[in-house]
Scaffold this motif. Structure first.
Motif, mmCIF file in Angstrom:
data_model
loop_
_atom_site.group_PDB
_atom_site.id
_atom_site.type_symbol
_atom_site.label_atom_id
_atom_site.label_comp_id
_atom_site.label_asym_id
_atom_site.label_seq_id
_atom_site.Cartn_x
_atom_site.Cartn_y
_atom_site.Cartn_z
ATOM 1 N N ILE A 39 0.873 -1.173 0.000
ATOM 2 C CA ILE A 39 0.000 0.000 0.000
ATOM 3 C C ILE A 39 0.914 1.227 0.000
ATOM 4 O O ILE A 39 1.708 1.421 0.927
ATOM 5 N N LEU A 44 -3.430 0.351 -3.826
ATOM 6 C CA LEU A 44 -3.400 -0.996 -3.255
ATOM 7 C C LEU A 44 -2.848 -1.984 -4.276
ATOM 8 O O LEU A 44 -3.318 -2.041 -5.417
ATOM 9 N N TRP A 124 -9.869 -0.449 -4.486
ATOM 10 C CA TRP A 124 -10.153 -0.645 -3.065
ATOM 11 C C TRP A 124 -11.539 -1.243 -2.828
ATOM 12 O O TRP A 124 -11.764 -1.917 -1.822
ATOM 13 N N ALA A 129 -9.841 -6.992 -3.417
ATOM 14 C CA ALA A 129 -9.276 -6.169 -2.348
ATOM 15 C C ALA A 129 -9.851 -6.584 -0.998
ATOM 16 O O ALA A 129 -9.134 -6.644 0.006
ATOM 17 N N TRP A 154 -11.992 -0.136 6.721
ATOM 18 C CA TRP A 154 -12.862 -1.172 6.166
ATOM 19 C C TRP A 154 -14.296 -1.068 6.683
ATOM 20 O O TRP A 154 -15.224 -1.532 6.033
ATOM 21 N N ARG A 157 -15.630 1.361 4.264
ATOM 22 C CA ARG A 157 -15.775 0.694 2.968
ATOM 23 C C ARG A 157 -17.015 -0.196 2.935
ATOM 24 O O ARG A 157 -17.733 -0.235 1.935
ATOM 25 N N ILE A 240 -7.446 6.055 4.186
ATOM 26 C CA ILE A 240 -6.352 5.285 3.574
ATOM 27 C C ILE A 240 -5.151 6.155 3.219
ATOM 28 O O ILE A 240 -4.100 5.635 2.825
#
Length: 252
Positions: A39, A44, A124, A129, A154, A157, A240
């Motif tokens: 990363i 990523l 991502w 991922a 996450w 996400r 991120i």
């Protein structure tokens, strides 16, 4: 003549043709696994295995059981994955001798699995991922600080993925309602001068009103989701931004 051997080395030398044995070959390709490789600069990189599986179907037409060593040409740069016990991987000659035992008048399959690591950038929000990051979070060798930042990102996400899926469903529903509404309008125009179709006109008009209400609800929810997704997108990008992982966890 055999190839040069080091002191104490061994060689397997074919010396005859066995006509009672027949071999067919089939090959298939796949990609498996997903590991977090790097990363950097909010990008990523995921490592996957490019898999080549060669299947040898061996038919023994003889009256006795047989043991074979199949000379398999190796793929450059690939590693053997879970080879059968007794496999001789001859890196120098670019081949492997893979054993298989087969009963009399029987058929058996021998699978040779070769894998090459490939690193590539991944979105991502992609499923790959998700697999790679969750595997990293579950790895006891993972860097604790990096894992903490990833776990927090996450959560955001997951909300983005959920709301994006809802937004997609609303888009499908909106398209279906719009098509139904247009069809209803066409039907109304077709019977607008028909005095005997008053009941049908009322039914179609009511349907138009119902569809309009549903479309309004869908559009309102879609606007809410778009606004929330924009906010979540900024949150995720900020989460991120400071995550850096240049070296994956060391092999155990």
């Amino acid at each position: 003549m055999v190839d040069p051997l080091p002191a104490g080395g061994t060689a397997t030398v074919p010396f005859a043709l066995e006509r009672g044995i027949a071999i067919d070959q089939d090959r298939k390709f796949d990609e498996l696994g997903a590991r977090l490789a790097k990363i950097e600069n909010s990008e990523l990189t995921v490592e996957r295995d490019r898999v080549t599986q060669t299947t040898y179907r061996v038919r023994n037409g003889g009256d006795l059981a047989a043991k074979l060593l199949v000379k398999h040409p190796r793929i450059g740069g690939a590693r053997l994955f879970a080879p059968p016990a007794g496999t001789e991987d001859n890196v120098g000659t670019g081949s492997a001798l893979v054993p298989i035992s087969i009963a009399a008048h029987a058929t058996a399959d021998l699978v040779v699995d070769e894998r090459v690591n490939e690193a590539r950038e991944a979105d991502w929000l992609s499923p790959i991922a998700d697999v790679a990051v969750k595997a990293y979070l579950a790895d006891p060798r993972a860097d604790h600080a990096t894992a903490q930042r990833l776990a927090a990102a996450w959560v955001t996400r997951a909300e983005i993925v959920t709301k994006t899926a809802e937004r997609d469903k609303l888009q499908v529903a909106s398209s279906a309602l719009s098509a139904s509404t247009e069809e209803t309008r066409r039907n109304l125009r077709a019977i607008e001068k028909n005095k005997t179709a008053e009941a049908l006109r009322k039914k179609l008009t009511a349907r138009l009103a119902e569809n309009a209400t549903k479309l309004d609800d869908i559009n309102r929810r879609a606007v809410e989701l778009d606004s929330k997704l924009a906010e979540l997108g900024v949150q995720f990008n900020e989460a991120i931004r400071d995550i850096h992982m240049l070296v994956p966890p060391a092999a155990p």
